[in-house]
Write a protein that holds these residues in place. Structure first.
Motif, PDB file in Angstrom:
ATOM      1  N   LYS A 209      -7.253  -7.577 -39.241  1.00 19.34           N
ATOM      2  CA  LYS A 209      -7.704  -7.261 -38.181  1.00 19.34           C
ATOM      3  C   LYS A 209      -9.414  -7.400 -38.487  1.00 19.34           C
ATOM      4  N   THR A 210     -10.379  -7.871 -37.783  1.00 16.67           N
ATOM      5  CA  THR A 210     -11.708  -8.005 -37.951  1.00 16.67           C
ATOM      6  C   THR A 210     -12.149  -6.768 -37.619  1.00 16.67           C
ATOM      7  N   ILE A 211     -13.228  -6.228 -38.416  1.00 19.53           N
ATOM      8  CA  ILE A 211     -13.755  -5.047 -38.311  1.00 19.53           C
ATOM      9  C   ILE A 211     -15.463  -5.434 -37.990  1.00 19.53           C
ATOM     10  N   HIS A 212     -15.771  -4.852 -37.084  1.00 21.11           N
ATOM     11  CA  HIS A 212     -17.368  -5.031 -36.729  1.00 21.11           C
ATOM     12  C   HIS A 212     -18.240  -4.511 -37.815  1.00 21.11           C
ATOM     13  N   ALA A 213     -19.092  -5.540 -38.428  1.00 20.07           N
ATOM     14  CA  ALA A 213     -19.878  -5.115 -39.527  1.00 20.07           C
ATOM     15  C   ALA A 213     -21.313  -5.584 -39.252  1.00 20.07           C
ATOM     16  N   ILE A 214     -22.435  -4.895 -39.669  1.00 23.81           N
ATOM     17  CA  ILE A 214     -23.693  -5.270 -39.598  1.00 23.81           C
ATOM     18  C   ILE A 214     -24.657  -4.676 -40.740  1.00 23.81           C
ATOM     19  N   TYR A 215     -25.731  -5.248 -41.122  1.00 30.85           N
ATOM     20  CA  TYR A 215     -26.536  -4.717 -42.059  1.00 30.85           C
ATOM     21  C   TYR A 215     -27.320  -3.667 -41.478  1.00 30.85           C
ATOM     22  N   LYS A 216     -27.684  -2.498 -42.376  1.00 29.37           N
ATOM     23  CA  LYS A 216     -28.433  -1.484 -42.036  1.00 29.37           C
ATOM     24  C   LYS A 216     -29.668  -1.493 -42.989  1.00 29.37           C
ATOM     25  N   VAL A 217     -30.756  -1.884 -42.699  1.00 33.64           N
ATOM     26  CA  VAL A 217     -32.190  -1.831 -43.519  1.00 33.64           C
ATOM     27  C   VAL A 217     -32.997  -0.656 -43.236  1.00 33.64           C
ATOM     28  N   ALA A 225     -22.808  -1.162 -41.925  1.00 38.82           N
ATOM     29  CA  ALA A 225     -22.336  -0.018 -41.020  1.00 38.82           C
ATOM     30  C   ALA A 225     -21.079  -0.929 -40.500  1.00 38.82           C
ATOM     31  N   LEU A 226     -19.996  -0.108 -40.543  1.00 38.35           N
ATOM     32  CA  LEU A 226     -18.476  -0.750 -40.196  1.00 38.35           C
ATOM     33  C   LEU A 226     -18.154  -0.073 -38.955  1.00 38.35           C
ATOM     34  N   GLY A 227     -17.488  -0.795 -38.034  1.00 39.89           N
ATOM     35  CA  GLY A 227     -16.951  -0.412 -36.894  1.00 39.89           C
ATOM     36  C   GLY A 227     -15.563   0.525 -37.155  1.00 39.89           C
TER      37      GLY A 227
END
Length: 230
Positions: A209-217, A225-227
């Protein structure tokens, strides 16, 4: 809950005087396409430090125009070019980096035969394709590896561990920005380092399962930050 893996790929954009990541032997421009493809798929190798560099360094990787030094909480990337060199430092904030080991040892070794005094030579240096820091945060491991052209790292987050604790303090970059595609751009004078958008996933009973992930700067610190997760 399932174990979560957060993966980031790091590559360098060639601007004036600087090279992309490569192994110690950069292929000539006239190399045959098949040989070039093989070269680009070669794994990065990491040397254990047995005295060939600063004593604070635990593992290092060298290329024709770069050097990567892993020294506890800090990873130092030095880019060498015709216009001098640039240095990027990334330090895990509040991390425990005491449990480190090379993984997947290679059959070849490195030798440093500098000067005429054999007593000062460093020989039989083991090389590895991966370096693992265990429990950098409670329940979270960090693994460095990569191909001849790109450096990658994984954070392996055990069930119940908090990925929000992961934070890098960046120094040496004149500017940090997240592009519209989610990549993190780190400006280093005339060169640029790109941290590709993080990829996170979980596996359960063979299903990924792919988890939404982005950088937090925030300022000079970078985290994730993960979904929603299983």
């Amino acid at each position: 809950m399932c174990k979560t893996l957060v993966r980031t790929l790091i590559c360098l954009t060639l601007l004036t005087g600087f090279s992309t990541l490569g192994t110690a032997q950069t292929p000539p421009k006239t190399i045959f396409p098949a040989a070039k493809k093989i070269y680009e798929q070669l794994p990065l190798t990491f040397e254990k430090n047995l005295g060939q560099t600063d004593s604070r360094v635990q593992f290092l990787s060298r290329g024709s125009r770069y050097a990567l030094f892993l020294s506890g909480p800090e990873a130092v990337l030095r880019l060498n070019g015709g216009d001098g060199f640039a240095v990027l430092r990334s330090q895990l904030v509040g991390a425990n980096m005491s449990h480190v080991a090379g993984m997947e040892q290679q059959p070849g070794v490195a030798n440093y035969l500098k000067g005429a005094d054999a007593q000062k030579w460093v020989t039989g240096v083991p090389t590895f394709t991966r370096v693992k820091y265990a429990d950098v945060y409670p329940g979270i491991d960090l693994v460095y590896y990569g191909s001849a052209r790109q450096l990658e790292y994984d954070f392996v987050v055990s069930p119940g561990a908090d990925a929000r604790k992961i934070a890098f303090k960046i120094s040496g970059a004149k500017k940090l920005r997240v592009g519209s595609n989610g990549d993190l751009k780190l400006a280093l004078g005339k060169s640029e380092v790109t941290w590709k958008r993080p990829v996170a996933y979980q596996e359960r009973d063979g299903v990924r399962k792919t988890i939404h992930a982005i950088y937090k700067v925030r300022g000079n610190q970078v985290g994730f930050a993960l979904g929603a997760q299983w």
